[in-house]
Design an enzyme around this catalytic site. Structure first.
Site, PDB file in Angstrom:
ATOM      1  N   CYS A  42      -9.673  17.733  46.945  1.00 34.48           N
ATOM      2  CA  CYS A  42     -10.508  16.871  47.606  1.00 34.48           C
ATOM      3  C   CYS A  42     -10.030  15.485  47.866  1.00 34.48           C
ATOM      4  O   CYS A  42     -10.111  14.809  49.179  1.00 34.48           O
ATOM      5  CB  CYS A  42     -11.541  16.390  46.371  1.00 34.48           C
ATOM      6  SG  CYS A  42     -12.724  15.302  47.041  1.00 34.48           S
ATOM      7  N   CYS A  47     -11.590  16.510  51.110  1.00 38.91           N
ATOM      8  CA  CYS A  47     -13.173  15.570  51.414  1.00 38.91           C
ATOM      9  C   CYS A  47     -12.714  14.295  51.819  1.00 38.91           C
ATOM     10  O   CYS A  47     -13.039  13.715  52.818  1.00 38.91           O
ATOM     11  CB  CYS A  47     -13.858  15.553  50.076  1.00 38.91           C
ATOM     12  SG  CYS A  47     -13.755  16.953  48.796  1.00 38.91           S
ATOM     13  N   LYS A  50     -10.504  14.006  54.998  1.00 43.36           N
ATOM     14  CA  LYS A  50     -11.409  14.424  56.163  1.00 43.36           C
ATOM     15  C   LYS A  50     -12.500  13.378  56.488  1.00 43.36           C
ATOM     16  O   LYS A  50     -12.757  13.240  57.609  1.00 43.36           O
ATOM     17  CB  LYS A  50     -12.085  15.675  55.653  1.00 43.36           C
ATOM     18  CG  LYS A  50     -13.050  16.457  56.548  1.00 43.36           C
ATOM     19  CD  LYS A  50     -14.379  15.971  56.302  1.00 43.36           C
ATOM     20  CE  LYS A  50     -15.231  15.820  55.136  1.00 43.36           C
ATOM     21  NZ  LYS A  50     -15.391  17.268  54.282  1.00 43.36           N
ATOM     22  N   TYR A 176     -18.132  25.011  56.872  1.00 49.26           N
ATOM     23  CA  TYR A 176     -18.138  23.587  56.748  1.00 49.26           C
ATOM     24  C   TYR A 176     -16.882  23.166  57.405  1.00 49.26           C
ATOM     25  O   TYR A 176     -16.982  22.281  58.187  1.00 49.26           O
ATOM     26  CB  TYR A 176     -17.709  23.261  55.339  1.00 49.26           C
ATOM     27  CG  TYR A 176     -18.867  23.481  54.306  1.00 49.26           C
ATOM     28  CD1 TYR A 176     -19.624  22.452  54.017  1.00 49.26           C
ATOM     29  CD2 TYR A 176     -19.426  24.510  53.720  1.00 49.26           C
ATOM     30  CE1 TYR A 176     -20.693  22.229  53.167  1.00 49.26           C
ATOM     31  CE2 TYR A 176     -20.477  24.590  52.742  1.00 49.26           C
ATOM     32  CZ  TYR A 176     -21.053  23.614  52.541  1.00 49.26           C
ATOM     33  OH  TYR A 176     -22.300  23.425  51.790  1.00 49.26           O
ATOM     34  N   GLU A 180     -16.958  20.687  60.858  1.00 52.64           N
ATOM     35  CA  GLU A 180     -16.252  19.423  60.539  1.00 52.64           C
ATOM     36  C   GLU A 180     -15.190  19.014  61.372  1.00 52.64           C
ATOM     37  O   GLU A 180     -15.320  17.909  62.335  1.00 52.64           O
ATOM     38  CB  GLU A 180     -16.061  19.059  59.113  1.00 52.64           C
ATOM     39  CG  GLU A 180     -17.375  19.202  58.239  1.00 52.64           C
ATOM     40  CD  GLU A 180     -17.108  18.914  56.648  1.00 52.64           C
ATOM     41  OE1 GLU A 180     -15.763  19.054  56.311  1.00 52.64           O
ATOM     42  OE2 GLU A 180     -18.054  18.535  56.090  1.00 52.64           O
ATOM     43  N   HIS A 434     -39.809   0.838  57.373  1.00 54.73           N
ATOM     44  CA  HIS A 434     -39.565   0.585  58.986  1.00 54.73           C
ATOM     45  C   HIS A 434     -38.761  -0.286  59.509  1.00 54.73           C
ATOM     46  O   HIS A 434     -38.918  -1.269  59.040  1.00 54.73           O
ATOM     47  CB  HIS A 434     -41.034   0.561  59.492  1.00 54.73           C
ATOM     48  CG  HIS A 434     -41.283   0.921  60.835  1.00 54.73           C
ATOM     49  ND1 HIS A 434     -41.224   1.848  61.665  1.00 54.73           N
ATOM     50  CD2 HIS A 434     -41.520  -0.087  61.794  1.00 54.73           C
ATOM     51  CE1 HIS A 434     -41.309   1.835  62.783  1.00 54.73           C
ATOM     52  NE2 HIS A 434     -41.466   0.611  63.013  1.00 54.73           N
ATOM     53  N   GLU A 439     -37.642   7.010  57.068  1.00 51.26           N
ATOM     54  CA  GLU A 439     -39.202   7.081  56.791  1.00 51.26           C
ATOM     55  C   GLU A 439     -39.938   8.278  56.994  1.00 51.26           C
ATOM     56  O   GLU A 439     -41.023   8.549  56.828  1.00 51.26           O
ATOM     57  CB  GLU A 439     -39.852   5.777  57.537  1.00 51.26           C
ATOM     58  CG  GLU A 439     -39.654   5.819  59.049  1.00 51.26           C
ATOM     59  CD  GLU A 439     -40.297   4.630  59.761  1.00 51.26           C
ATOM     60  OE1 GLU A 439     -41.305   4.204  59.572  1.00 51.26           O
ATOM     61  OE2 GLU A 439     -39.603   4.291  60.669  1.00 51.26           O
TER      62      GLU A 439
HETATM   63  P1  NDP Z   1     -17.127  28.587  54.681  1.00 49.87           P
HETATM   64  O1  NDP Z   1     -17.234  29.648  53.745  1.00 49.87           O
HETATM   65  O2  NDP Z   1     -18.087  27.624  54.872  1.00 49.87           O
HETATM   66  O3  NDP Z   1     -17.046  29.381  55.942  1.00 49.87           O
HETATM   67  C1  NDP Z   1     -16.186  30.692  56.438  1.00 49.87           C
HETATM   68  C2  NDP Z   1     -16.288  30.933  57.881  1.00 49.87           C
HETATM   69  O4  NDP Z   1     -15.352  31.590  58.009  1.00 49.87           O
HETATM   70  C3  NDP Z   1     -17.732  31.606  58.103  1.00 49.87           C
HETATM   71  O5  NDP Z   1     -18.098  31.264  59.301  1.00 49.87           O
HETATM   72  C4  NDP Z   1     -17.291  32.966  58.178  1.00 49.87           C
HETATM   73  O6  NDP Z   1     -18.105  33.747  59.042  1.00 49.87           O
HETATM   74  C5  NDP Z   1     -15.917  33.129  58.129  1.00 49.87           C
HETATM   75  N1  NDP Z   1     -15.277  34.295  57.696  1.00 49.87           N
HETATM   76  C6  NDP Z   1     -15.036  34.324  56.363  1.00 49.87           C
HETATM   77  N2  NDP Z   1     -14.356  35.246  56.061  1.00 49.87           N
HETATM   78  C7  NDP Z   1     -14.053  35.819  57.093  1.00 49.87           C
HETATM   79  C8  NDP Z   1     -12.945  36.787  57.483  1.00 49.87           C
HETATM   80  N3  NDP Z   1     -12.458  37.606  56.545  1.00 49.87           N
HETATM   81  N4  NDP Z   1     -12.806  37.116  58.545  1.00 49.87           N
HETATM   82  C9  NDP Z   1     -13.373  36.422  59.827  1.00 49.87           C
HETATM   83  N5  NDP Z   1     -14.240  35.369  59.273  1.00 49.87           N
HETATM   84  C10 NDP Z   1     -14.642  35.103  58.065  1.00 49.87           C
HETATM   85  O7  NDP Z   1     -15.559  28.246  54.546  1.00 49.87           O
HETATM   86  P2  NDP Z   1     -14.765  26.814  54.786  1.00 49.87           P
HETATM   87  O8  NDP Z   1     -13.500  27.270  54.900  1.00 49.87           O
HETATM   88  O9  NDP Z   1     -15.100  26.339  55.886  1.00 49.87           O
HETATM   89  O10 NDP Z   1     -15.189  25.983  53.423  1.00 49.87           O
HETATM   90  C11 NDP Z   1     -14.877  26.518  52.161  1.00 49.87           C
HETATM   91  C12 NDP Z   1     -15.467  25.897  51.084  1.00 49.87           C
HETATM   92  O11 NDP Z   1     -15.167  24.512  50.984  1.00 49.87           O
HETATM   93  C13 NDP Z   1     -16.994  25.681  51.687  1.00 49.87           C
HETATM   94  O12 NDP Z   1     -17.925  26.929  51.534  1.00 49.87           O
HETATM   95  C14 NDP Z   1     -17.431  24.530  50.725  1.00 49.87           C
HETATM   96  O13 NDP Z   1     -17.957  25.054  49.378  1.00 49.87           O
HETATM   97  C15 NDP Z   1     -16.244  23.969  50.576  1.00 49.87           C
HETATM   98  N6  NDP Z   1     -16.377  22.582  51.531  1.00 49.87           N
HETATM   99  C16 NDP Z   1     -17.152  21.623  51.328  1.00 49.87           C
HETATM  100  C17 NDP Z   1     -17.329  20.589  52.296  1.00 49.87           C
HETATM  101  C18 NDP Z   1     -18.310  19.700  52.129  1.00 49.87           C
HETATM  102  O14 NDP Z   1     -18.816  19.513  51.058  1.00 49.87           O
HETATM  103  N7  NDP Z   1     -18.715  18.792  53.263  1.00 49.87           N
HETATM  104  C19 NDP Z   1     -16.351  20.541  53.299  1.00 49.87           C
HETATM  105  C20 NDP Z   1     -15.320  21.531  53.471  1.00 49.87           C
HETATM  106  C21 NDP Z   1     -15.393  22.597  52.478  1.00 49.87           C
HETATM  107  P3  NDP Z   1     -19.758  34.170  58.779  1.00 49.87           P
HETATM  108  O15 NDP Z   1     -20.450  33.380  57.678  1.00 49.87           O
HETATM  109  O16 NDP Z   1     -20.384  34.064  60.223  1.00 49.87           O
HETATM  110  O17 NDP Z   1     -19.581  35.635  58.400  1.00 49.87           O
END
Ligand code: NDP
Length: 445
Positions: A42, A47, A50, A176, A180, A434, A439
């Site tokens: 983080c 976080c 980012k 995510y 982002e 407001h 709101e």
């Molecule tokens: P996410 O789980 O958010 O998204 C993963 C993406 O990758 C999805 O679009 C999924 O596709 C795709 N995917 C997953 N596995 C495969 C695979 N084997 N082959 C091809 N595509 C795949 O992961 P992130 O890496 O973006 O983030 C990881 C975690 O970190 C998040 O889940 C979150 O918990 C945390 N995080 C939180 C943030 C915040 O709070 N703002 C910011 C960044 C990270 P589909 O779903 O379409 O199948």
């Protein structure tokens, strides 16, 4: 039997540092081992940096919008190295503060990879330490797919250190991290393409909001290639060529993998001591964060319950209070708020409409689809969308979802109301503030 330490923590990220500090405050003799930098994902490469990039990037649109508010800004120019290096310096500062926290609480920091030798022994850099309790808080790392040439892509670990701003970037994934960084790089001027295996972005989020982000992102000029399968990454003299199963290809300067995160388990010695994993390949723990080995506990992303920093912190705190403070505590996982710092950002707490229908049968859904007044004057044709989900039987607001400017800031306050189980009538009874965007939350009829 006396051990070298009462508690040995592996991993000085959000969960590990909190557990160390609180346990030490309860009088425990604590050591924490860290193989990279104190602060964890983080603070060091997640976080915090980012969010600073999100702030930095958003000046692009703010400066554009400012014209309609009377400002004439000549010769604006963006310098990636300035933003990158200032963010890195802030990360260094926070890294120092985290180290101070450990030092001030008399926690011994050991730099090196830790391996569990037996249920009460950990080895770091060739030295063995005994401990009454071991806590695994090693977090997770970006998943890299098994595609030929995958090593030519980077992950969120490297993205903060790019030598220059890429002219073209392809981001694999649509969760995510992908959405982002798509927002960040697009605002900074890169040509951005998101590629994903499904036709969904932000799976699991309220679909109407995910769809709104998709529409706005496309209107801004972010490219999407959905339902696609990447088969090979080819290294060219200048950049990369991505080959897809449909026979098409894209050239890019940078490929960013954002396909989820997997628990950091390698070299921990888990097999040797018999720590069991769950069906997701993460460390299996009970509600008290205890593994199947009674002296070994785990918190945070390595357990893959909810991969969010505040959750890891709560788990670390609950563990320390329970094991060293005489205060048995369990984390309450209901109504955890979450945000995506995309452009525009999303915030969400509680159930989606579909989840609520499954849980309660009868639900009432309220939406507000509006153009924020700042966007109107700026001539920015982007609409915000707020959605409240109400259990019809009790009138309780069981879900709140929003996309629009400052949605995460607003959502945190709404999360208190949803967690407290307030009713729609209580929302309506609250006087509007407001003129604000928030709101809308008390004006949905
Ligand atoms: P996410 O789980 O958010 O998204 C993963 C993406 O990758 C999805 O679009 C999924 O596709 C795709 N995917 C997953 N596995 C495969 C695979 N084997 N082959 C091809 N595509 C795949 O992961 P992130 O890496 O973006 O983030 C990881 C975690 O970190 C998040 O889940 C979150 O918990 C945390 N995080 C939180 C943030 C915040 O709070 N703002 C910011 C960044 C990270 P589909 O779903 O379409 O199948």
């Amino acid at each position: 039997m006396s051990h070298d330490f009462d508690l040995f923590v592996i991993g000085a990220g959000s969960g590990g540092v909190r557990a160390s500090r609180i346990a030490a405050g309860h009088g425990a003799r604590v050591a924490v081992a860290e193989e990279y930098r104190v602060g964890g994902t983080c603070v060091i490469r997640g976080c915090v940096p980012k969010k600073l990039l999100v702030y930095g990037a958003h000046f692009a649109e703010d400066l554009d919008d400012a014209r309609r508010f009377g400002w004439q800004i000549e010769g604006k120019r963006f310098d990636w190295a300035t933003l990158r290096d200032n963010v890195a310096a802030e990360v260094d500062r926070l890294n120092g503060l985290y180290q101070n926290t450990l030092d001030n609480n008399r926690v011994t920091t050991l730099i090196g990879h830790a391996r569990i030798v037996d249920p009460h022994t950990v080895e770091v850099a060739g030295t063995r330490y005994s401990a009454g309790t071991i806590l695994i808080a090693t977090g997770a790392r970006p998943f890299q797919p098994d595609v030929p040439g995958a090593e030519h892509g980077i992950t969120s670990n490297e993205v903060f250190h790019l030598p220059e701003l890429p002219k073209r970037i392809v981001i694999a994934g649509a969760g995510y991290i992908a959405t982002e960084f798509a927002g960040v790089f697009h605002e900074l001027g890169s040509d951005v393409t998101i590629i994903n295996r499904s036709d969904t972005i932000l799976r699991g989020w309220e679909p109407a909001l995910a769809d709104r982000l998709l529409q706005i992102s496309m209107a801004k000029g972010i490219n999407f290639k959905l339902n696609c399968r990447l088969e090979q990454v080819e290294k060219l003299e200048t950049g990369l060529k991505l080959h897809f199963a449909d026979g098409k290809s894209i050239e890019t300067d940078v490929l960013l993998w954002a396909l989820g995160r997997v628990p950091n388990l390698e070299g921990l010695g888990l097999e040797d001591v018999g720590v069991a994993l769950n069906d997701k390949g993460a460390i299996a723990v009970d509600a008290s964060n205890r593994t199947n080995v009674p002296s070994i506990f785990a918190v945070g992303d390595v357990t893959d319950r909810v991969q969010l920093t505040p959750v890891a912190i709560r788990e670390g705190h609950a563990f320390a209070d329970s094991q060293f403070g005489g205060k048995p505590t369990q984390v309450d996982y209901r109504a955890i708020p979450s945000a995506v710092f995309s452009n525009p950002p999303l915030g969400s707490v509680g159930m989606t409409e579909a989840e609520a229908r499954n849980a309660f049968g009868q639900v009432r859904v309220y939406t507000s689809d509006f153009r924020p007044m700042k966007n109107v004057l700026a001539g920015r044709n982007e609409r915000a969308l707020y959605k409240l989900i109400v259990d019809a039987a009790t009138d309780r607001v069981v879900g709140a979802h929003m996309i629009g400017p400052d949605a995460p800031e607003i959502l945190q306050a709404v999360a208190i109301a949803v967690k407290a189980g307030l009713t729609k009538a209580q929302f309506d009874d609250t006087m509007a503030l407001h003129p604000t965007m928030s709101e809308e939350l008390v004006l949905m009829r």
